[in-house]
Design an enzyme around this catalytic site. Structure first.
Site, PDB file in Angstrom:
ATOM      1  N   GLU A 284       1.678  10.533 -11.012  1.00 36.91           N
ATOM      2  CA  GLU A 284       3.021   9.993 -10.774  1.00 36.91           C
ATOM      3  C   GLU A 284       3.729  10.867  -9.754  1.00 36.91           C
ATOM      4  O   GLU A 284       4.223  10.385  -8.748  1.00 36.91           O
ATOM      5  CB  GLU A 284       3.844  10.025 -12.076  1.00 36.91           C
ATOM      6  CG  GLU A 284       3.597   8.888 -13.005  1.00 36.91           C
ATOM      7  CD  GLU A 284       4.110   7.553 -12.478  1.00 36.91           C
ATOM      8  OE1 GLU A 284       3.696   6.531 -13.011  1.00 36.91           O
ATOM      9  OE2 GLU A 284       4.909   7.530 -11.517  1.00 36.91           O
ATOM     10  N   GLU A 822      -8.525  -5.022  16.941  1.00 35.03           N
ATOM     11  CA  GLU A 822      -8.868  -5.682  18.200  1.00 35.03           C
ATOM     12  C   GLU A 822      -7.802  -5.417  19.258  1.00 35.03           C
ATOM     13  O   GLU A 822      -8.112  -4.903  20.322  1.00 35.03           O
ATOM     14  CB  GLU A 822      -9.044  -7.189  17.959  1.00 35.03           C
ATOM     15  CG  GLU A 822      -9.428  -7.940  19.227  1.00 35.03           C
ATOM     16  CD  GLU A 822      -9.796  -9.396  18.975  1.00 35.03           C
ATOM     17  OE1 GLU A 822     -10.072  -9.756  17.814  1.00 35.03           O
ATOM     18  OE2 GLU A 822      -9.808 -10.175  19.943  1.00 35.03           O
ATOM     19  N   ARG A 900      -7.446 -21.801  17.830  1.00 33.30           N
ATOM     20  CA  ARG A 900      -8.622 -21.878  16.949  1.00 33.30           C
ATOM     21  C   ARG A 900      -8.276 -22.634  15.659  1.00 33.30           C
ATOM     22  O   ARG A 900      -9.093 -23.387  15.134  1.00 33.30           O
ATOM     23  CB  ARG A 900      -9.165 -20.487  16.633  1.00 33.30           C
ATOM     24  CG  ARG A 900     -10.481 -20.531  15.862  1.00 33.30           C
ATOM     25  CD  ARG A 900     -11.168 -19.193  15.818  1.00 33.30           C
ATOM     26  NE  ARG A 900     -11.919 -18.900  17.027  1.00 33.30           N
ATOM     27  CZ  ARG A 900     -13.192 -19.242  17.243  1.00 33.30           C
ATOM     28  NH1 ARG A 900     -13.865 -19.902  16.312  1.00 33.30           N
ATOM     29  NH2 ARG A 900     -13.795 -18.941  18.361  1.00 33.30           N
ATOM     30  N   ALA A1099     -14.790 -12.359  17.465  1.00 33.34           N
ATOM     31  CA  ALA A1099     -15.176 -13.767  17.573  1.00 33.34           C
ATOM     32  C   ALA A1099     -16.597 -14.023  17.088  1.00 33.34           C
ATOM     33  O   ALA A1099     -17.201 -15.034  17.444  1.00 33.34           O
ATOM     34  CB  ALA A1099     -15.007 -14.277  19.005  1.00 33.34           C
ATOM     35  N   GLU A1281     -17.699 -14.242  10.983  1.00 34.74           N
ATOM     36  CA  GLU A1281     -16.513 -14.959  10.505  1.00 34.74           C
ATOM     37  C   GLU A1281     -16.807 -16.221   9.686  1.00 34.74           C
ATOM     38  O   GLU A1281     -16.094 -16.510   8.721  1.00 34.74           O
ATOM     39  CB  GLU A1281     -15.636 -15.332  11.700  1.00 34.74           C
ATOM     40  CG  GLU A1281     -15.088 -14.126  12.411  1.00 34.74           C
ATOM     41  CD  GLU A1281     -14.385 -14.504  13.701  1.00 34.74           C
ATOM     42  OE1 GLU A1281     -13.158 -14.415  13.746  1.00 34.74           O
ATOM     43  OE2 GLU A1281     -15.080 -14.897  14.644  1.00 34.74           O
TER      44      GLU A1281
HETATM   45  C1  FAD Z   1      -3.735   4.538  -8.885  1.00 31.38           C
HETATM   46  C2  FAD Z   1      -2.841   4.602 -10.086  1.00 31.38           C
HETATM   47  C3  FAD Z   1      -3.001   3.654 -11.080  1.00 31.38           C
HETATM   48  C4  FAD Z   1      -2.169   3.690 -12.195  1.00 31.38           C
HETATM   49  N1  FAD Z   1      -2.338   2.730 -13.135  1.00 31.38           N
HETATM   50  C5  FAD Z   1      -1.538   2.704 -14.214  1.00 31.38           C
HETATM   51  C6  FAD Z   1      -1.680   1.700 -15.202  1.00 31.38           C
HETATM   52  O1  FAD Z   1      -2.575   0.857 -15.129  1.00 31.38           O
HETATM   53  N2  FAD Z   1      -0.822   1.700 -16.233  1.00 31.38           N
HETATM   54  C7  FAD Z   1       0.165   2.619 -16.351  1.00 31.38           C
HETATM   55  O2  FAD Z   1       0.910   2.582 -17.313  1.00 31.38           O
HETATM   56  N3  FAD Z   1       0.315   3.608 -15.443  1.00 31.38           N
HETATM   57  C8  FAD Z   1      -0.500   3.666 -14.374  1.00 31.38           C
HETATM   58  N4  FAD Z   1      -0.348   4.651 -13.433  1.00 31.38           N
HETATM   59  C9  FAD Z   1       0.711   5.647 -13.612  1.00 31.38           C
HETATM   60  C10 FAD Z   1       0.224   7.029 -14.095  1.00 31.38           C
HETATM   61  O3  FAD Z   1      -1.124   7.201 -13.859  1.00 31.38           O
HETATM   62  C11 FAD Z   1       0.437   7.264 -15.545  1.00 31.38           C
HETATM   63  O4  FAD Z   1       1.784   7.144 -15.832  1.00 31.38           O
HETATM   64  C12 FAD Z   1      -0.096   8.615 -16.017  1.00 31.38           C
HETATM   65  O5  FAD Z   1      -0.232   8.582 -17.388  1.00 31.38           O
HETATM   66  C13 FAD Z   1       0.755   9.784 -15.607  1.00 31.38           C
HETATM   67  O6  FAD Z   1       0.165  10.986 -16.059  1.00 31.38           O
HETATM   68  P1  FAD Z   1       0.054  12.290 -15.175  1.00 31.38           P
HETATM   69  O7  FAD Z   1      -0.487  13.337 -16.034  1.00 31.38           O
HETATM   70  O8  FAD Z   1      -0.710  12.029 -13.944  1.00 31.38           O
HETATM   71  O9  FAD Z   1       1.561  12.522 -14.801  1.00 31.38           O
HETATM   72  P2  FAD Z   1       2.211  13.531 -13.807  1.00 31.38           P
HETATM   73  O10 FAD Z   1       2.322  12.910 -12.462  1.00 31.38           O
HETATM   74  O11 FAD Z   1       1.515  14.829 -13.861  1.00 31.38           O
HETATM   75  O12 FAD Z   1       3.643  13.621 -14.467  1.00 31.38           O
HETATM   76  C14 FAD Z   1       4.425  12.463 -14.609  1.00 31.38           C
HETATM   77  C15 FAD Z   1       5.826  12.752 -15.127  1.00 31.38           C
HETATM   78  O13 FAD Z   1       5.799  13.084 -16.489  1.00 31.38           O
HETATM   79  C16 FAD Z   1       6.470  14.298 -16.755  1.00 31.38           C
HETATM   80  N5  FAD Z   1       5.741  14.982 -17.807  1.00 31.38           N
HETATM   81  C17 FAD Z   1       4.400  15.042 -17.936  1.00 31.38           C
HETATM   82  N6  FAD Z   1       4.068  15.693 -19.047  1.00 31.38           N
HETATM   83  C18 FAD Z   1       5.220  16.070 -19.625  1.00 31.38           C
HETATM   84  C19 FAD Z   1       5.523  16.789 -20.802  1.00 31.38           C
HETATM   85  N7  FAD Z   1       4.578  17.231 -21.591  1.00 31.38           N
HETATM   86  N8  FAD Z   1       6.813  16.986 -21.097  1.00 31.38           N
HETATM   87  C20 FAD Z   1       7.786  16.554 -20.288  1.00 31.38           C
HETATM   88  N9  FAD Z   1       7.542  15.866 -19.164  1.00 31.38           N
HETATM   89  C21 FAD Z   1       6.298  15.627 -18.837  1.00 31.38           C
HETATM   90  C22 FAD Z   1       6.441  15.020 -15.433  1.00 31.38           C
HETATM   91  O14 FAD Z   1       7.492  15.936 -15.318  1.00 31.38           O
HETATM   92  C23 FAD Z   1       6.538  13.902 -14.445  1.00 31.38           C
HETATM   93  O15 FAD Z   1       7.841  13.538 -14.197  1.00 31.38           O
HETATM   94  C24 FAD Z   1      -1.172   4.665 -12.311  1.00 31.38           C
HETATM   95  C25 FAD Z   1      -1.032   5.626 -11.296  1.00 31.38           C
HETATM   96  C26 FAD Z   1      -1.857   5.608 -10.209  1.00 31.38           C
HETATM   97  C27 FAD Z   1      -1.689   6.633  -9.145  1.00 31.38           C
END
Ligand code: FAD
Ligand code: FES
Ligand code: FES
Length: 1349
Positions: A284, A822, A900, A1099, A1281
């Protein structure tokens, strides 16, 4: 302690921590000091270590190109953990005591290939190769954990990887050889090592048949021996075992990374730095920093805090430390489900269901459960389950600990919670379910795999023991408000009620009232989202009915026609058959024409050794450029303030229109500027550029440039352009026959319309240019990822004010092009060249994915309006069609694209009286441009719409009407070209018989009679695609062939390699003509100083044109060698070459080719428009879920006429890859623009191209046999294509299924379905009792979030 420091900005007390990061890369130990917390592992690998095999595709975790494997020794379990991750999101700081394995660490062409690398290449699973290292690493990580995985494991491992070229099938096929289903022993089962040593599939099906169904031979695969894998570095094992985790601290330019080793320290630091971000997976935070300009000065990592990483089983559930990864949580819950009684694990199973579709494996391996909760995203997939299940959270600060319930009071606003700044989330308690409690979770997203939700929900109901009376019910929704919400009013109404039809009625009425959305709500799809809340409740209702019945409590049964509505989607392993004609008996083994020869770069692509433009090592004094672009669609620029930007670290200069030494006018039609001159006409319009020492510095400075605008009214949509008559000239008309007479003759007429959305190219490699000034005579060398080296050369020369002979453009390979490279690449190349020229230093720029999507345009959206006249039989006798394209803010290639589209307006149908008019709408969108098919698919899509309408209005099958109208040999097209060598009927008949059409139709009808909420559909669609550039002068090509004294041959031709295998085919051609093995021939690159004035590689004609030019050059050389062969008939190639050299014979030759007899005129409607036509037919079957709009691609059979295939592996790869791109275009990919013309979908997170799971479950591709084409090299045909349009068979199969659903509600006859057939469109078209409860807001009464452009 060495490397220990007191952190600088501790406010009260000091804190000791090490500033040394110790980790391993491919077995090599690295100790880094002064690590910047904002540096990703990917940047480090590519820029600092020079390991460029790992690619950058998106920087947001959405494409998998950057996949690497991490390995850790877990001290408490004494286990080695291996897992795939996205290097683009992994902070380098997070890698302490970790071993990183990149694609280079597995093997190399020079050293030894790893079977994972070899098999993807040899099974033709690598075309442009930009995705390949990432896919290799996902597979490798899987095998490290599980040497004999199941196919399902493999498909799960690939959820986070995208490929835009191959259509995925060959990758799965090649890697199937590692799986249980593929029969591989994993190196264990056989006496003599791996079974691959013994397995051999003949490349001819039987002696009597010349039909072949395999494209590679497993006997060519090296065996896989998992015991021979690279070992975990012993030193790291010792370090990990011996060392108690020490605290770490790293300071960067803008951020500090604090990684304490105890909870106490962690809480203390959070207390001192309440603003600090807690980072675990960074999935995130990484995205926020990169794309939302967020700066987080303090980052707190809990990686070494045991309490946040442990799992505890309690009496009433399981407690997960907040930093536990989703993969870990999944594994623990799966184990619990296996061991506990089912009634206790209802919640766990709901969490697991959400995890199945949560991101991809790479994300789940690092993302934490706490991160998902604390991000507080309204579309979090876990929060609804936690809320419905009543999970408890433990929060702590330095002094206190408290427990809070996850209910509707936990989220206090958009991305806000009750957690205080000094507090952290320590753990989440997930309870066991109780007896008579049932829990379900559902997620609906545009794409099934790795996508964010449109609506996500969890529902829990508890019954009074032994009854159907609701005791407690919680319905939790995401995607319906700024936070996850509970439908409390509805739940209250249902308490004490009997679970039955009345309750269902009440719940739906109440939910429709409670779950409302403003019609302008962000995310759009308002009617759909509201409908989903009811539809998903209905699914839950039926599921609970079933469970009650199973428990012997329920009195009602789910009727058999509704059962399929309760089925949870289970992916099926896809299977495929490829059929082609074998080379004639007796063809020499050295003659590779017609054989499935592997793409020449495939092995290098699989090892990461293939060099793409941005992989070129940095020049010593190189600079990086970032574009400054408009944020307004239409505006006058009042002022540009660069003062803040210039103060940013590392900035060298800013550039604007005044800095262009030559002409600021540019573009295909010279109606564009290099830099905006006083006015901007789209969001993304290039205004200027910043040049700095590094990419991050240039990016930060570009963001600091302040521009003031005076906004002008933009025109964004086709409809707005029509209203304002904002068209580019000319308006094209193509007419033949007598339209009036045709309509008079018609027994019926009908009118209709269809809108076809645009498409982003999404080549995995974005635009790149590296410009290197040569220091004398104004010479400039450019390395560009472009399909048009010559156009780049001319346009750059024009901007620099030098003749073209001073500009050299070189193209080694591209990571995909598809038409997107292209003409538009010059927009970036000119700017980079201007900067390099001004600064006299090399300058590089590779666009970030969001910039690329914003700036470079895509496929033209089209709107088609038609009136069609037809007979009772279904024969179409008159057609009047108007096509409108959204061309954007410049002409670019729009005229040729519209032409086309008109040339393909009748698709494959003979229409005696026809008129087509084409309008190119001038709008304030970035200029749209070439994209595989070049307007043809849009023109044909309109044709398929009216032919379907004709069938629907007559109550006949669409197939019957299509077949009746199909062209036959000798008929003229509307542009008066008489068709010769028509194979449509053969393709049609073969397709119907191979697909078992009749039986399938009967089976589809039976399914539809037996199922109310899932419907199947079937469709057969033909295509006829004209081959040639419609601009006659472009139909020329050159080649230059050198034979060196040692007999080796260096060849170059006008075409560029973008993955389509052109160089491979050209080597095959040269090899046959020269009569030498292909191994003696090399193509190094395409460059403007070897072959001049080349046409773009486009093309579909590049093999035809360049193949003929190569042939010409080789024949010249062969003629020169002839005397030496005659003189020494037993000599070798090398002997003849040597002899010729000593006789002073010129061993270099130029070849040239121009397509004869071309030249169509719109004025006279005469002259040949095309050299010939490629034909094909596809039959597809789908199943739609009428309640959610989701669909499954069940079966597709394609028969394609590619003449005598030059290379069946490449041609089938093009058919499948083109088909999958078409599948994206017609069913999945949706660009969203705001009413102000701002592109809202700027990356893989919001723009979904097909993934592994979207392949039809059964895919048969057959190349039509015995179909030589006398108009192209070695009787072959173009293939790039033509197959794309065949994916419309899926669209029309969906439409067929929707018809069946509508019939259930008593609705019959033609209806409009715009493209893509997204889940939203499908659901809304399946009108029923639920959609009726959620009527759309009156158009014009609100400002929508996005508009149809
Ligand atoms: C490609 C991609 C696909 C994704 N798909 C989904 C999906 O299908 N469904 C979905 O719900 N989400 C999805 N997400 C969002 C994300 O992956 C999730 O929300 C994930 O669980 C975040 O975890 P993280 O450890 O990477 O968070 P981080 O980026 O490390 O932290 C996220 C936030 O949480 C806070 N935080 C983390 N841990 C704590 C703690 N212990 N106490 C207080 N604050 C805390 C941090 O300060 C920060 O603000 C996706 C993200 C990406 C990039
Ligand atoms: S570059 Fe990392 S996932 Fe796309
Ligand atoms: S080969 Fe996969 S993106 Fe090109």
């Amino acid at each position: 302690m060495e490397g220990t420091q007191e952190t600088a900005n501790m406010r009260t007390e000091t804190w000791t921590a090490s500033d040394q990061l110790i980790f391993f890369v491919n077995g090599r130990k690295i100790i880094e000091k002064n690590v910047d917390p904002e540096m990703s592992l990917l940047t480090y690998l590519r820029r600092k270590v020079g390991l460029t095999g790992t690619k950058l595709g998106c920087a947001e975790g959405g494409c998998g190109a950057c996949t690497v494997m991490l390995s850790k020794y877990q001290t408490h379990t004494k286990q080695l953990l291996h897992y795939a991750i996205n290097a683009c999101l992994a902070p380098l700081c997070s890698l302490h005591m970790v071993a990183v394995t990149t694609v280079e660490g597995l093997g190399s062409v020079a050293r030894k290939l790893h079977p994972v690398q070899e098999r993807i290449a040899k099974s033709h699973g690598s075309q442009c190769g930009f995705c390949t290292p990432g896919i290799v690493m996902s597979m490798y990580a899987l095998l490290r954990n599980n040497p004999i995985p199941k196919m399902a494991d493999m498909e799960e491992a690939f959820q986070g990887n995208l490929c835009r070229c191959t259509g995925y099938r060959p990758i799965l096929e090649g890697y199937k050889t590692f799986t249980m289903e593929g029969g591989c022993c994993g190196g264990r089962g056989q006496k003599d090592g791996c079974c691959m040593m013994n397995g051999s599939e003949a490349l001819r099906d039987s002696k009597d048949s010349d039909e072949v169904t395999s494209l590679f031979n497993t006997a060519d695969f090296a065996p896989f021996d998992p015991t021979q894998e690279v070992i975990f570095p012993p030193e790291l094992m010792n370090l990990s075992k011996g060392q108690r985790s020490c605290s770490l601290c790293f300071h960067g330019e803008r951020a500090t990374w604090l990684q304490p080793s105890s909870l106490e320290e962690f809480l203390l630091l959070k207390w001192r730095h309440p603003e600090a971000r807690v980072v675990v997976g960074n999935t995130e935070v990484g995205v926020e920093v990169k794309f939302k300009n967020m700066v987080y000065p303090v980052i707190l990592s809990p990686a070494f805090v045991p309490e946040l990483n442990t799992v505890t089983h309690t009496e009433d559930g399981i407690v997960f430390g907040a930093a536990c990864t989703l993969s870990h949580m999944g594994a623990v819950l799966r184990q619990a489900v296996k061991t506990l009684p089912p009634h206790q694990t209802e919640v766990f199973r709901a969490v697991l269901e959400q995890l199945r579709w949560f991101a991809g494996q790479q994300i789940r391996n690092v993302a934490a459960v706490g991160g998902n909760i604390m991000t507080a995203s309204p579309i979090s997939d876990l929060n609804p389950v936690f809320m419905a299940a009543g999970c408890k959270l433990t929060l702590m600060d330095k002094d206190t600990s408290r427990e809070v319930q996850m209910d509707d009071s936990f989220f206090t606003g958009y991305r806000k919670t009750v957690v205080r700044p000094q507090e952290i989330l320590v753990s989440v308690h997930i309870p066991y379910s109780k007896k008579f409690q049932f829990v379900s979770a559902f997620k609906q997203s545009p794409r099934r795999e790795d996508d964010i939700s449109i609506v996500t929900t969890a529902m829990s109901v508890t019954f009074a023991p032994g009854t159907e009376v609701v005791e407690d019910i919680r319905l939790s929704y995401g995607g319906m408000a700024p936070t996850t919400v509970l439908a409390k009013k509805t739940a209250n109404k249902l308490l004490g009620r009997q679970w039955g039809e009345e309750l269902l009625q009440e719940a739906c009425l109440s939910l429709a009232e409670e779950m409302t959305l403003d019609p302008s709500a962000p995310g759009g799809m308002v009617t759909y989202r509201r409908t989903l809340t009811l539809s998903l409740f209905y699914k839950f209702f039926l599921t609970v009915l079933q469970k009650l019945r199973l428990q012997g409590v329920g009195t009602q049964e789910v009727s058999s026609d509704c059962v399929s509505a309760t089925e949870v989607y289970q992916p099926e392993t896809p299977s495929g058959i490829q059929i082609y004609q074998a080379v004639p008996e007796g063809q020499s083994q050295d003659d590779v024409v017609g054989r499935p020869m592997m793409h020449l770069s495939a092995l290098k692509q699989a090892t990461g050794e293939a060099v793409y433009c941005d992989d070129i090592p940095l020049y010593e004094n190189e600079l990086y450029l970032v574009l400054i672009t408009s944020t307004k669609a239409h505006a006058r620029i009042l002022s540009v303030d660069v003062s803040a930007a210039k103060r940013c670290p590392g900035v060298v200069c800013c550039l604007f229109a005044d800095d262009v030494p030559g002409s600021n006018i540019t573009g295909v039609k010279q109606d564009e500027t290099v830099f905006a001159d006083g006015q901007v006409s789209c969001v993304g319009h290039i205004i200027g550029a910043v040049v700095a020492d590094t990419q991050v510095h240039a990016q930060r400075a570009a963001k600091a440039v302040k521009i003031q605008y005076e906004e002008l009214q933009p025109i964004v949509t086709i409809q707005e352009a029509i209203a304002a008559r904002s068209f580019y000239e000319p308006i094209r008309t193509l007419q033949s026959g007598d339209l009036e007479a045709g309509f008079k003759q018609a027994q019926h007429t009908l009118e209709g319309e269809i809108h076809i959305g645009g498409q982003e190219h999404f080549y995995l490699e974005t635009y790149v240019t590296l410009a290197v000034p040569r220091g004398e005579d104004g010479e400039m060398e450019l390395f560009v990822s472009t399909q048009s080296p010559s156009d780049s050369q001319c346009i750059v020369a024009q901007a620099l004010g030098v003749p073209a002979n001073r500009v050299l453009v070189r193209v080694k390979r591209m990571g995909g092009g598809f038409g997107g490279k292209e003409s538009r690449t010059t927009a970036l190349s000119t700017v980079v060249a201007v900067a390099a020229n001004k600064l006299k230093r090399p300058v590089r720029c590779m666009l970030d994915r969001d910039e690329d999507m914003l700036i470079t345009g895509g496929r033209h959206p089209f709107y088609g309006k038609y009136k069609v006249g037809f007979l009772n039989s279904g024969k179409v006798v008159a057609l009047d069609v108007s096509l409108y394209s959204n061309a954007g803010n410049s002409t670019d290639l729009s005229l040729a694209i519209m032409e086309r589209a008109l040339f393909h307006m009748e698709n494959s149908y003979s229409i005696p009286n026809i008129r087509g008019q084409g309008f190119m709408c001038r709008t304030n969108l970035p200029s749209n441009t070439a994209f595989r098919g070049f307007g043809g698919p849009q023109g044909m899509m309109v044709a398929e719409s009216w032919i379907t309408d004709v069938a629907h209005s007559l109550g006949r099958s669409a197939e019957e009407v299509r077949r009746l109208n199909l062209y036959v040999e000798g008929e003229p097209t509307p542009y008066n070209q008489v068709l010769h060598g028509v194979t449509l009927d053969r393709c049609w008949d073969e397709c119907l018989s191979r697909s078992g059409y009749e039986q399938r139709r009967a089976a589809v009808d039976l399914h539809n009679r037996q199922n109310r909420w899932t419907k199947r559909g079937l469709s057969v669609v033909p295509t006829k695609f004209g081959i040639s550039f419609t601009a006659t002068f472009l139909n020329q090509a050159g080649a230059l062939v050198h034979i060196y004294k040692d007999g080796s041959v260096l060849m170059t031709h006008g075409g560029t390699e973008m993955g389509q295998g052109l160089h491979t085919k050209m080597v095959q051609v040269a090899s046959r003509v020269l009569g030498i093995p292909s191994s003696k021939i090399h193509i190094s690159e395409t460059s403007t100083n070897t072959v001049a004035n080349t046409s773009p590689t486009a093309a579909s004609a590049s093999s035809d044109l360049n193949g003929a030019a190569v042939c010409n050059a080789c024949e010249i050389l062969l003629k020169r060698l002839e005397p030496f062969k005659t003189k020494n008939p037993r000599g070798s190639w090398e002997d003849w070459v040597k002899a010729a050299y000593f006789e002073r014979v010129n061993l270099s030759a130029n070849g040239f080719f121009k397509t004869p007899d071309l030249g169509y005129s719109f004025d006279t409607n005469s002259g040949r428009a095309f050299n010939y036509f490629s034909y094909g037919v596809a039959c597809s079957e789908v199943e739609i879920d009428c309640l959610t709009g989701a669909h499954k691609n069940l079966k597709t059979t394609i028969v394609m006429d590619v003449g005598l295939s030059l290379n069946p592996a490449i041609d089938i790869g093009q058919v499948e890859g083109g088909f999958m791109q078409g599948l994206g275009l017609f069913t999945l990919e949706e660009l969203h623009y705001s009413p102000q013309g701002v592109l809202l979908t700027r990356g893989p997170g919001s723009y979904k191209i097909p993934a592994f799971g979207d392949i039809p479950k059964q895919l048969t591709v057959s190349l039509l046999r015995d179909a030589p084409n006398d108009k192209a090299i070695f009787a072959s045909k173009a293939v790039g294509e033509p197959p794309l349009f065949l994916a419309s068979s899926i669209f029309y199969a969906i439409k067929d299924a929707i018809m069946a659903a509508r019939a259930e509600s008593g609705i019959t006859g033609p209806f409009r379905l715009d493209s893509p057939a997204s889940a939203e469109r499908i659901r809304i078209a399946c009108s029923d009792r639920f959609t009726k409860l959620c009527p759309p807001a009156e158009p014009g009464t609100f400002r929508p979030w996005s508009v149809q452009v």
